[in-house]
Design a protein around this motif. Sequence first.
Motif, short mmCIF file in Angstrom:
data_model
loop_
_atom_site.label_atom_id
_atom_site.label_comp_id
_atom_site.label_asym_id
_atom_site.label_seq_id
_atom_site.Cartn_x
_atom_site.Cartn_y
_atom_site.Cartn_z
N LEU A 141 0.83 -1.21 0.00
CA LEU A 141 0.00 0.00 0.00
C LEU A 141 0.86 1.26 0.00
N ILE A 142 1.94 1.22 0.73
CA ILE A 142 2.85 2.38 0.76
C ILE A 142 3.47 2.60 -0.60
N ILE A 158 -1.81 8.03 4.67
CA ILE A 158 -1.19 6.70 4.79
C ILE A 158 -1.99 5.85 5.76
N PHE A 159 -2.35 6.45 6.89
CA PHE A 159 -3.12 5.72 7.88
C PHE A 159 -4.44 5.23 7.29
N GLN A 160 -5.11 6.09 6.52
CA GLN A 160 -6.38 5.71 5.90
C GLN A 160 -6.20 4.56 4.90
N ASN A 220 4.01 15.11 -1.04
CA ASN A 220 2.57 15.24 -0.85
C ASN A 220 1.98 14.19 0.07
N LEU A 221 2.78 13.25 0.52
CA LEU A 221 2.26 12.22 1.41
C LEU A 221 2.01 12.80 2.79
N GLU A 258 -4.85 7.41 14.29
CA GLU A 258 -4.13 7.32 15.57
C GLU A 258 -2.63 7.44 15.27
N GLU A 259 -2.04 8.49 15.76
CA GLU A 259 -0.61 8.76 15.51
C GLU A 259 0.26 7.61 16.03
N GLN A 260 -0.04 7.12 17.23
CA GLN A 260 0.79 6.06 17.82
C GLN A 260 0.74 4.78 16.99
N ARG A 261 -0.42 4.46 16.46
CA ARG A 261 -0.55 3.25 15.65
C ARG A 261 0.30 3.36 14.38
N LEU A 262 0.33 4.54 13.78
CA LEU A 262 1.16 4.75 12.60
C LEU A 262 2.64 4.67 12.96
N HIS A 263 3.01 5.23 14.11
CA HIS A 263 4.40 5.12 14.59
C HIS A 263 4.78 3.66 14.80
#
Length: 195
Positions: A3-4, A21-23, A15-16, A32-37
Amino acid sequence: LDLIYIALEKQKPANLEREKIFQKLYPKEKYEEQRLHNVMSYLMRLYHRFLAVQQFEVQEFEESISTLEQAFIENELDVFTNRSKLFEKTIKDHVTPDKYYHHALFRYHTLRREHRVNNVKRSDEESGRQWAKALDDYYILEKLQQSCILRAHEMIMNTSYDFTLSDVVVNYVADNWTTYQKNPTIAAYYTVLKM
């Protein structure tokens, strides 16, 4: 990860945005910022492991020696014996005795000595001699190579280093030149240092 890559192909990296990205990763969930981290941390660990595996694959003897070490630890004597024979053939056919060669030989003779003392013959002097020689050759080669690099650095940077132990190694090689002149790598570094 796919996906990335897809997102990177559609948009320029500038533009990312994190939310986009999370979506893509979690379409029906709130950002959720932490989940992406956590995802990025996992990807970085995966990348670091990839780098380690690449290094493992590049070093010629690493797989053989690691297999022998694990077989010894797991007490898989048939595997150890079989892989030892294969390693001995591989190392015998090796063209240039470089630092990887000497380090692998030292690790092999460490295992072989332990195996023979514990399983074959308690007072095995020959494997002890081979083990000690492998360590000496590895150390001498590393010390001579390091000394050559430092000597070159001295000339280029107009600085000085303490070569006390290097001088001892150089004198040892000189005293045992009939043995070490047969090793092209050690002989080359020794000759450069004597210039």
